[in-house]
Scaffold this active site. Structure first.
Site, PDB file in Angstrom:
ATOM      1  N   HIS A  72       2.132  -0.681  -0.908  1.00  0.00           N
ATOM      2  CA  HIS A  72       1.460   0.353  -1.702  1.00  0.00           C
ATOM      3  C   HIS A  72       2.362   1.575  -1.854  1.00  0.00           C
ATOM      4  CE1 HIS A  72      -1.179   4.085  -1.476  1.00  0.00           C
ATOM      5  NE2 HIS A  72      -1.593   3.519  -2.587  1.00  0.00           N
ATOM      6  N   LYS A  96      -1.973   0.057 -13.593  1.00  0.00           N
ATOM      7  CA  LYS A  96      -3.038   0.848 -12.980  1.00  0.00           C
ATOM      8  C   LYS A  96      -4.218   0.870 -13.931  1.00  0.00           C
ATOM      9  CE  LYS A  96      -3.280   2.631  -9.848  1.00  0.00           C
ATOM     10  NZ  LYS A  96      -3.913   2.320  -8.571  1.00  0.00           N
TER      11      LYS A  96
HETATM   12  O1  GKR Z   1      -0.802   7.456  -8.342  1.00  0.00           O
HETATM   13  O2  GKR Z   1      -2.704   7.493  -9.405  1.00  0.00           O
HETATM   14  C1  GKR Z   1      -1.920   7.003  -8.576  1.00  0.00           C
HETATM   15  C2  GKR Z   1      -2.348   5.769  -7.857  1.00  0.00           C
HETATM   16  O3  GKR Z   1      -3.627   5.400  -8.305  1.00  0.00           O
HETATM   17  C3  GKR Z   1      -2.335   5.960  -6.356  1.00  0.00           C
HETATM   18  O4  GKR Z   1      -2.942   7.161  -5.999  1.00  0.00           O
HETATM   19  C4  GKR Z   1      -2.986   4.818  -5.619  1.00  0.00           C
HETATM   20  O5  GKR Z   1      -3.174   5.169  -4.278  1.00  0.00           O
HETATM   21  O6  GKR Z   1      -1.010   3.563  -6.223  1.00  0.00           O
HETATM   22  C5  GKR Z   1      -2.143   3.583  -5.534  1.00  0.00           C
HETATM   23  C6  GKR Z   1      -2.896   2.282  -5.547  1.00  0.00           C
HETATM   24  O7  GKR Z   1      -2.250   1.255  -5.619  1.00  0.00           O
HETATM   25  O8  GKR Z   1      -4.112   2.264  -5.420  1.00  0.00           O
HETATM   26 MG    MG Z   2      -3.871  -0.060  -5.278  1.00  0.00          MG
END
Ligand code: GKR
Ligand code: MG
Length: 419
Positions: free
Chosen positions: A316, A189
């Site tokens: 996702h 991420k």
């Molecule tokens: O859990 O912070 C998180 C992710 O950034 C999530 O909210 C996203 O929606 O996992 C997700 C993504 O792939 O964008």
């Molecule tokens: Mg994503």
């Protein structure tokens, strides 16, 4: 098989301080647990978001579904659509892509549809994957979902995952998740640090795990020129580049100039996004998510469309519990053209769950399809009660990573097309 009763229980579970483009995860993540019971006493399970406004919409829809047959998919959908009316939920978290009325209806419908499939499976002795056309794989591979993170929520003792704020921290986190779950692909991420720094972390992962497919997802925090620059730098290193820049046009601009496919769970999040994304060749991989694509059956239809147009498929995730993991696993098992490991936040829930232990496990980074019937998972009522009490006490009523971040760094700005 008519629906007699609905129970919706909001729950909260501990969540580590995971960083993303909009801020940092709060100490508690919210979900709603949906139980649908038929006149003949069969109960099916569903799971969805736990934000207060969504809960309200779930309750309104639940009321309208009493008396409808659990296997009347289209009738159930029509009732949910009528209860949602013209409401449009916009991108509340800054990470879920644009809103539309159909996406709002799909998100409300989803947990009821999953619960009804669970009922249909239990009534006929079939697994949910069987009701979706039958499994094409016995186990569903998931990817290790790596996050930059603080050592702890401010003021609390360090959590067991420790800090991950540089390439070494990310590699150490990957080692831990691989050791515990056996993952065979890695997703970072991004959108937290300047792109060059995040590209360095990807290179460090590549050096440490040269055989594992890699992805990075900055949640549209980069501009198209930066995305092209970083994409070219990561040629031969990335399996795909996920949501580097905002919007279908931005993604199309990047897609034309980088060597790897672009993936999305932000630019294409509802049916009306597909035609322009296909026309502009904006994406190579869709991360589907039954929680907002209208449940499991509609997700298989989207998957078929992707096959038609040569778009790859991944999945996702957001912070979730075991009912969602079971539903994701049945769906992924029944999609022939799923060609990438799915995302899951499961390791971050660190054993907390509302389902009775034992039904779902990771082996070699994959979750074997539970034998069923239905979803193959059962509620752990004591755990549900504890998590509901946590919901009552935690005070959080909607996910807000930005506000939580600003409580420590008042000048923090969410990043969208920023670098
Ligand atoms: O859990 O912070 C998180 C992710 O950034 C999530 O909210 C996203 O929606 O996992 C997700 C993504 O792939 O964008
Ligand atoms: Mg994503």
């Amino acid at each position: 098989m008519r629906i007699r009763e609905m129970t919706i229980t909001p729950v909260a579970f501990r969540d580590p301080p995971l960083l993303n483009a909009t801020g940092v995860h709060e100490p508690w993540a919210l979900r709603s647990i949906v139980e649908v019971t038929t006149e003949d006493g069969i109960t099916g399970l569903g799971e969805s978001y736990g934000d207060a406004a969504h809960l309200e919409r779930l309750h309104a829809a639940a009321h309208e579904l009493i008396g409808v047959k659990a296997d009347a998919h289209h009738a159930l959908y029509r009732r949910v659509a009528a209860s949602v009316g013209t409401a449009v939920v916009t991108d509340q978290h800054g990470l879920t892509g644009g809103g539309s009325n159909s996406k709002t209806v799909d998100a409300v419908f989803s947990p009821f549809e999953v619960a009804c499939l669970d009922i249909r499976g239990k009534a006929t002795g079939r697994r949910v994957a069987d009701l979706l056309g039958g499994p094409v794989r016995d186990a569903v591979p998931y990817s290790a979902y790596l996050f930059y993170k603080w050592a702890s929520h401010p003021g609390a003792a360090d959590d067991r995952f420790g800090p991950a704020l540089d390439p070494d921290g990310i590699v150490a986190q990957a080692r831990l998740l691989i050791e515990e779950y056996g993952f065979t692909s890695l997703k970072l991420k991004g959108g937290v640090f300047p792109p060059e720094q995040e590209a360095e972390a990807v290179h460090a992962l590549y050096d440490a795990f040269p055989d594992l497919p890699l992805r990075i997802d900055p949640n549209a925090a980069w501009t198209p020129p930066t995305s092209i620059h970083i994409g070219r730098q990561l040629a031969g290193v990335l399996e795909y580049l996920e949501d580097p820049a905002p919007g279908i046009e931005g993604m199309a601009e990047v897609a034309a100039e980088v060597p790897m496919p672009l993936a999305t769970n932000m630019a294409v999040v509802t049916h009306e996004h597909l035609p322009p994304a296909i026309a502009h060749r904006a994406i190579g991989v869709l991360l589907m998510d039954h929680h907002y694509w209208g449940g499991l059956l509609k997700s298989t239809q989207v998957a078929a469309l992707c096959a038609t147009f040569g778009i790859g498929l991944s999945m996702h995730s957001n912070s979730h519990l075991g009912i969602s993991l079971a539903a994701m696993t049945h769906l992924a098992a029944a999609i022939p053209n799923l060609d990438h490991s799915c995302d899951t936040h499961t390791p971050w829930q660190d054993g907390q769950d509302v389902i009775a232990p034992g039904a779902l496990r990771f082996t070699g980074g994959a979750v074997p399809l539970p034998p069923g019937p239905g979803l193959g998972v059962e509620l752990d009522r004591d755990a549900l009660a504890v998590m509901h009490e946590q919901y009552e006490k935690c005070g959080i009523r909607r996910r807000d990573d930005t506000a939580y971040m600003r409580s420590f760094r008042p000048d923090f700005q969410p990043k969208r097309g920023h670098w």
